[in-house]
Design an enzyme around this catalytic site. Structure first.
Site, PDB file in Angstrom:
ATOM      1  N   LYS A 130     -18.416   2.381  -6.758  1.00  0.00           N
ATOM      2  CA  LYS A 130     -19.760   2.016  -6.300  1.00  0.00           C
ATOM      3  C   LYS A 130     -20.816   2.977  -6.826  1.00  0.00           C
ATOM      4  O   LYS A 130     -20.686   4.185  -6.684  1.00  0.00           O
ATOM      5  CB  LYS A 130     -19.795   2.005  -4.766  1.00  0.00           C
ATOM      6  CG  LYS A 130     -21.045   1.384  -4.207  1.00  0.00           C
ATOM      7  CD  LYS A 130     -20.934   1.194  -2.710  1.00  0.00           C
ATOM      8  CE  LYS A 130     -22.175   0.473  -2.247  1.00  0.00           C
ATOM      9  NZ  LYS A 130     -22.184   0.155  -0.855  1.00  0.00           N
ATOM     10  N   GLY A 185     -18.813  10.706  -5.622  1.00  0.00           N
ATOM     11  CA  GLY A 185     -17.822  10.843  -6.694  1.00  0.00           C
ATOM     12  C   GLY A 185     -18.233  10.098  -7.950  1.00  0.00           C
ATOM     13  O   GLY A 185     -18.079  10.593  -9.070  1.00  0.00           O
ATOM     14  N   CYS A 186     -18.785   8.913  -7.764  1.00  0.00           N
ATOM     15  CA  CYS A 186     -19.203   8.109  -8.914  1.00  0.00           C
ATOM     16  C   CYS A 186     -20.378   8.763  -9.641  1.00  0.00           C
ATOM     17  O   CYS A 186     -20.482   8.694 -10.864  1.00  0.00           O
ATOM     18  CB  CYS A 186     -19.554   6.695  -8.460  1.00  0.00           C
ATOM     19  SG  CYS A 186     -18.137   5.831  -7.750  1.00  0.00           S
ATOM     20  N   THR A 187     -21.258   9.416  -8.879  1.00  0.00           N
ATOM     21  CA  THR A 187     -22.390  10.122  -9.479  1.00  0.00           C
ATOM     22  C   THR A 187     -21.884  11.320 -10.288  1.00  0.00           C
ATOM     23  O   THR A 187     -22.311  11.529 -11.430  1.00  0.00           O
ATOM     24  CB  THR A 187     -23.379  10.566  -8.383  1.00  0.00           C
ATOM     25  OG1 THR A 187     -23.866   9.385  -7.717  1.00  0.00           O
ATOM     26  CG2 THR A 187     -24.539  11.349  -8.963  1.00  0.00           C
ATOM     27  N   ALA A 236     -20.289   9.963 -13.509  1.00  0.00           N
ATOM     28  CA  ALA A 236     -21.283   9.431 -14.452  1.00  0.00           C
ATOM     29  C   ALA A 236     -22.101  10.551 -15.096  1.00  0.00           C
ATOM     30  O   ALA A 236     -22.364  10.531 -16.298  1.00  0.00           O
ATOM     31  CB  ALA A 236     -22.201   8.441 -13.732  1.00  0.00           C
TER      32      ALA A 236
END
Length: 158
Positions: free
Chosen positions: A43, A48-50, A53
């Site tokens: 998401k 974590g995704c930030t 990325a």
């Protein structure tokens, strides 16, 4: 929990066409001639995704030296992806897989557990695809903090 069925390395990567953050149609075949780091993440704008990325964002020059592009893919709608890109100043395309059809093709959609709850969602897995569209490496155990370095290390072995 059933094991995920991932595509085999050494075979052509599953083809797909979807929308990026600008609602432009993007196909895997558009990237022939370059290596592709196709990473699935749960998401946009979550911690974590930030981290993951931003690591790839900061490694863009290193990826380019290796003739490689990064593509992130999640079930988020393009409007959410554009916010994520603007907020984090990302310098690569994010792809929308709202119906998780691409995640299904790559075998990364499945049962997950989080804080005692079970639900279906995207598993954080990265695929490295060569210049001819062949799947050459699968990273099943992804650490968000070192993902970019791990990707560069794998690219250096290819």
């Amino acid at each position: 929990m059933t094991a995920l069925t991932l595509p085999e390395t050494g075979k052509p990567a599953p083809e797909f066409t979807t929308l990026n953050q600008r609602e432009e149609t993007v196909s895997l075949k558009d990237y022939r001639g370059k290596k592709v780091v196709l990473y699935f993440y749960p998401k946009a704008m979550t911690p974590g995704c930030t981290t993951q990325a931003c690591g790839l964002r900061d490694s863009k020059a290193e990826l380019e030296k290796r003739n490689t592009v990064a593509l992130g893919i999640s079930p988020d709608a393009p409007k959410r992806l554009v916010k994520f890109i603007e907020k984090e100043n990302l310098n690569f395309d994010l792809l929308s897989d709202e119906d998780h059809a691409i995640a299904d093709q790559y075998g990364v959609w499945g049962l997950k557990k989080f804080m005692g709850k079970e639900y279906d969602g995207i598993h954080r897995i990265t695929f490295i695809i060569d210049e001819e569209g062949k799947l050459v490496h699968v990273m099943e155990k992804v650490k968000t903090k070192s993902h970019h370095d791990d990707v560069l290390a794998v690219l250096d072995t290819l």
